[in-house]
Write a protein that holds these residues in place. Structure first.
Motif, short mmCIF file in Angstrom:
data_model
loop_
_atom_site.label_atom_id
_atom_site.label_comp_id
_atom_site.label_asym_id
_atom_site.label_seq_id
_atom_site.Cartn_x
_atom_site.Cartn_y
_atom_site.Cartn_z
N ALA A 206 46.38 -23.82 28.55
CA ALA A 206 45.27 -23.11 28.09
C ALA A 206 45.32 -23.21 26.38
O ALA A 206 44.12 -23.44 25.91
N TYR A 207 46.43 -23.02 25.85
CA TYR A 207 46.24 -22.56 24.51
C TYR A 207 46.48 -24.09 23.47
O TYR A 207 46.22 -24.15 22.58
N GLY A 208 47.52 -24.88 24.06
CA GLY A 208 48.15 -25.97 23.31
C GLY A 208 49.11 -25.41 22.46
O GLY A 208 50.40 -25.52 22.72
N VAL A 209 48.70 -24.58 21.35
CA VAL A 209 49.66 -23.92 20.36
C VAL A 209 49.43 -22.51 20.59
O VAL A 209 48.14 -22.06 20.48
N LEU A 210 50.49 -21.62 20.94
CA LEU A 210 50.22 -20.08 21.58
C LEU A 210 50.00 -19.52 20.11
O LEU A 210 50.76 -19.78 19.30
N PRO A 211 48.93 -18.66 19.98
CA PRO A 211 48.54 -17.82 18.78
C PRO A 211 49.79 -17.09 18.50
O PRO A 211 50.32 -16.36 19.33
#
Length: 363
Positions: A206-211
């Motif tokens: 979903a994010y690609g890079v987790l915030p």
């Protein structure tokens, strides 16, 4: 009867007087607090002087400027966790873990992992360990003329250091691990419970890079009352104390300076370590290489914190029995995960322990 009324009236006046004085004092304290916040001084990201000497992608290698004559011929590279920034170890003059080691004559380098963005979502553990760490190690070896260097790994950065040491033992002289998660089979502490049930695949997809904020909120929930409520309520008592406010804001700045997490790297870290405990089982693969901790034959100093709310002691403590080194030492310090680096215990115990241990193994 008249006497009782007079006594009650006098007590009422005393109460009103006390309440009025408390109100005036509170207003005075608040006014002083406004001035304190207006004059608050928050240091930059680390107080010890350093120079950027190498970089790859967003990752930078810094060399700290020596404070005294070097007492160790072997340089030491610090590998910190990905989820926060290394300068927690270097926040304040006189209380700096890094500054303390420099004052002991240790030649120090540190890796700054940077802030991953969308173009970093495919970075893997292989990129971090055999790309960035190995690249930094090779630079230091070439620059200093040493075939081997010391590694000091903190928390997740300690896990990375252990893995690197096992894969490239010919480049490591001594290994120091601090609050390092190694055995992920334990269910102690909330973080290790969450990790086993976290649907990391869906999150990364979903994010690609987790915030970073997402990760940071998870850590705050490990001690929700203490970390999200009590510390702000307690601040009221210290609102007019410049030093305490400076300390508070400095730590707050670090806590909320949380980089995002490269998707593929954290996917493997959660799935292979938290869920399957592959490092302990001897089945962890970095790229095409199997990680065998029995390849670690160099000296090992393993330091962990008795009051650690993030990494359970029974995850850190077993490390020496999984390596082949005959020179290992476990040190349990009566402090917390962060206290190991910023408390009085750091100055009195941790720094002298590391300095003396390295000096005894400098040849």
């Amino acid at each position: 009867m008249k006497r009782d009324v007079t006594l009650m009236f006098n007590e009422y006046l005393e109460t009103m007087k006390s309440n009025f004085e408390d109100s005036i004092n509170a207003q005075q304290k608040m006014l002083e607090g406004i001035e304190v916040f207006a004059n608050a001084k928050i240091p930059a990201k680390g107080i010890s002087e350093k120079v950027e000497v190498w970089s790859m992608d967003k990752v930078k290698l810094y060399h700290f400027v020596p404070k005294v004559k070097k007492t160790n011929s072997i340089p030491t590279l610090i590998s910190y966790a990905l989820v926060n920034k290394y300068y927690m170890m270097d926040l304040q003059e006189g209380k700096s873990f890094i500054g303390g080691l420099l004052e002991q004559g240790i030649d120090l380098y540190v890796l700054d992992w940077g802030y991953p963005t969308k173009d970093d979502l495919y970075l893997t553990l292989e990129d971090y360990i055999l790309g960035y760490i190995d690249g930094a190690v090779d630079y230091i070896r070439e620059e200093t003329g040493n075939d081997k260097i010391n590694l000091l790994g903190v928390c997740q950065g300690g896990t990375f250091s252990v893995i690197y040491n096992a894969l490239r033992p010919e480049k490591v002289k001594n290994l120091i691990t601090m609050v390092v998660p190694i055995d992920f089979s334990t269910d102690d502490k909330l973080l290790f419970k969450w990790g086993k049930y976290l649907n990391i695949d869906t999150m990364v997809d979903a994010y690609g890079v987790l915030p970073g904020d997402f990760m940071n909120n998870g850590f705050l929930m490990l001690q929700p009352i203490s970390l999200t409520t009590n510390k702000y309520l307690d601040l009221i008592d210290d609102v007019d104390d410049q030093d305490k406010i400076n300390n508070f804001l400095t730590m707050e700045k670090w806590i909320f300076d949380s980089p995002g997490q490269a998707g593929e790297a954290i996917r493997q870290f959660i799935n292979d370590l938290y869920k399957e405990n592959k490092l302990i089982k001897g089945t962890l693969k970095i790229g095409e290489e199997i990680v065998d901790m029995k390849r670690i034959e160099n000296p090992l100093l393993n330091i962990y914190a008795k009051k650690d709310h993030q990494v359970p002691n029974n995850s850190s403590e077993p490390l020496p029995k999984y390596v082949a080194s005959k020179d290992t030492h476990n040190e349990l310090v009566d402090t917390g995960h962060i206290g190991l680096f910023v408390s009085g215990k750091s100055l009195k115990i941790t720094i002298p322990l590391i300095s003396n241990w390295l000096k005894e193994r400098d040849q």
